[in-house]
Design a protein around this motif. Structure first.
Motif, mmCIF file in Angstrom:
data_model
loop_
_atom_site.group_PDB
_atom_site.id
_atom_site.type_symbol
_atom_site.label_atom_id
_atom_site.label_comp_id
_atom_site.label_asym_id
_atom_site.label_seq_id
_atom_site.Cartn_x
_atom_site.Cartn_y
_atom_site.Cartn_z
ATOM 1 N N UNK A 35 0.961 -1.375 -0.051
ATOM 2 C CA UNK A 35 -0.018 0.402 -0.039
ATOM 3 C C UNK A 35 0.733 1.680 0.446
ATOM 4 N N UNK A 36 1.658 1.419 0.569
ATOM 5 C CA UNK A 36 2.578 2.512 1.099
ATOM 6 C C UNK A 36 3.566 2.672 -0.696
ATOM 7 N N UNK A 37 3.296 1.730 -1.614
ATOM 8 C CA UNK A 37 4.179 1.454 -2.418
ATOM 9 C C UNK A 37 3.334 1.841 -4.034
ATOM 10 N N UNK A 38 2.107 2.152 -3.392
ATOM 11 C CA UNK A 38 0.767 2.196 -3.992
ATOM 12 C C UNK A 38 0.559 3.858 -4.034
ATOM 13 N N UNK A 39 1.268 4.643 -3.238
ATOM 14 C CA UNK A 39 1.042 5.723 -2.800
ATOM 15 C C UNK A 39 2.239 6.802 -3.461
ATOM 16 N N UNK A 40 2.232 5.955 -4.119
ATOM 17 C CA UNK A 40 3.407 7.255 -4.829
ATOM 18 C C UNK A 40 2.783 7.933 -5.662
ATOM 19 N N UNK A 41 4.452 8.974 -6.296
ATOM 20 C CA UNK A 41 3.391 9.999 -7.040
ATOM 21 C C UNK A 41 2.834 9.609 -8.724
ATOM 22 N N UNK A 42 1.782 10.026 -9.170
ATOM 23 C CA UNK A 42 1.922 9.372 -9.555
ATOM 24 C C UNK A 42 1.061 10.121 -11.045
ATOM 25 N N UNK A 43 1.117 10.881 -11.908
ATOM 26 C CA UNK A 43 0.494 11.927 -12.346
ATOM 27 C C UNK A 43 -0.375 10.966 -13.338
ATOM 28 N N UNK A 44 -1.720 11.428 -13.570
ATOM 29 C CA UNK A 44 -3.015 11.170 -13.840
ATOM 30 C C UNK A 44 -3.642 9.691 -14.066
ATOM 31 N N UNK A 45 -2.955 9.684 -12.292
ATOM 32 C CA UNK A 45 -3.590 8.435 -11.717
ATOM 33 C C UNK A 45 -3.893 7.003 -12.381
ATOM 34 N N UNK A 46 -2.392 6.825 -12.941
ATOM 35 C CA UNK A 46 -2.711 5.214 -14.273
ATOM 36 C C UNK A 46 -1.870 4.851 -13.228
#
Length: 192
Positions: A35-46
């Motif tokens: 879940x922590x890995x999934x919370x990184x900056x992700x422009x466009x939420x892709x």
């Protein structure tokens, strides 16, 4: 007393995979790490990354794959070298492969997506450390091998961003010499 976040970041140190031991994260801890890995900056939420988990017997099975591929790749490899490859994934109780999975997107360049996968690797390392485990982010020959990529069902656009080894450890790792920070800083000035 709980260390501050800045102290935590300044004290973070990789633990060599060869120095890791059982136990590894349990299912609840693994969920926190992912879940922590999934919370990184992700422009466009892709979500331009995915994870492949190696635990238990899967580590040994993948090690057999590594040994076979290595023996084909290095025809003059010694039995000792091949056995090292077979045991490679047994060094830590948990290995997470972070796969960079960029997609064609009109507003998010591939480079940003690759960086997001790198951030996912770093968050895996930080979350493991926060839970009291050692972690090491590695990209060795098998991260770049097309036959291993095929075994992991990677598409032609995907690449391994890193194999993160996670486990317990007995001895705190010693500090290592780092590049001089001041040599890597430049302040932009008007007229530069």
């Amino acid at each position: 007393m709980q260390p501050s976040i800045s102290d935590f970041l300044l004290e973070r140190r990789s633990v060599s995979a060869k120095d890791m031991c059982e136990p590894g994260p349990n299912e609840e801890q693994l969920d926190i790490i992912l879940r922590a890995a999934h919370r990184v900056p992700d422009h466009g939420k892709i979500g331009p990354w995915r994870f492949v988990i190696f635990q238990g017997d899967a580590r040994e099975a993948f090690g057999d794959q590594l040994a076979r591929k290595f023996a084909k790749k290095q025809e003059d490899a010694s039995k000792k070298q091949i056995e090292f490859e077979r045991e490679r994934f047994m060094r830590a109780p948990l290995i997470i492969a972070v796969v960079s999975s960029p997609v064609n997107h009109p507003n998010v360049p591939e480079w940003e997506q690759v960086l997001s996968a790198g951030a996912a690797c770093q968050n895996v390392v930080l979350a493991a450390h926060a839970l009291g485990f050692g972690a090491q982010w590695l990209t060795e020959w098998y991260a770049y091998d097309k036959r291993i990529a095929k075994k992991l069902s990677l598409t032609s656009e995907e690449k391994i961003a890193g194999f993160i080894y996670i486990g317990s450890y007995e001895n705190k790792p010693s500090e290592r010499t780092r590049p001089d920070l001041n040599e890597r800083i430049r302040c932009y000035r008007k007229g530069s």
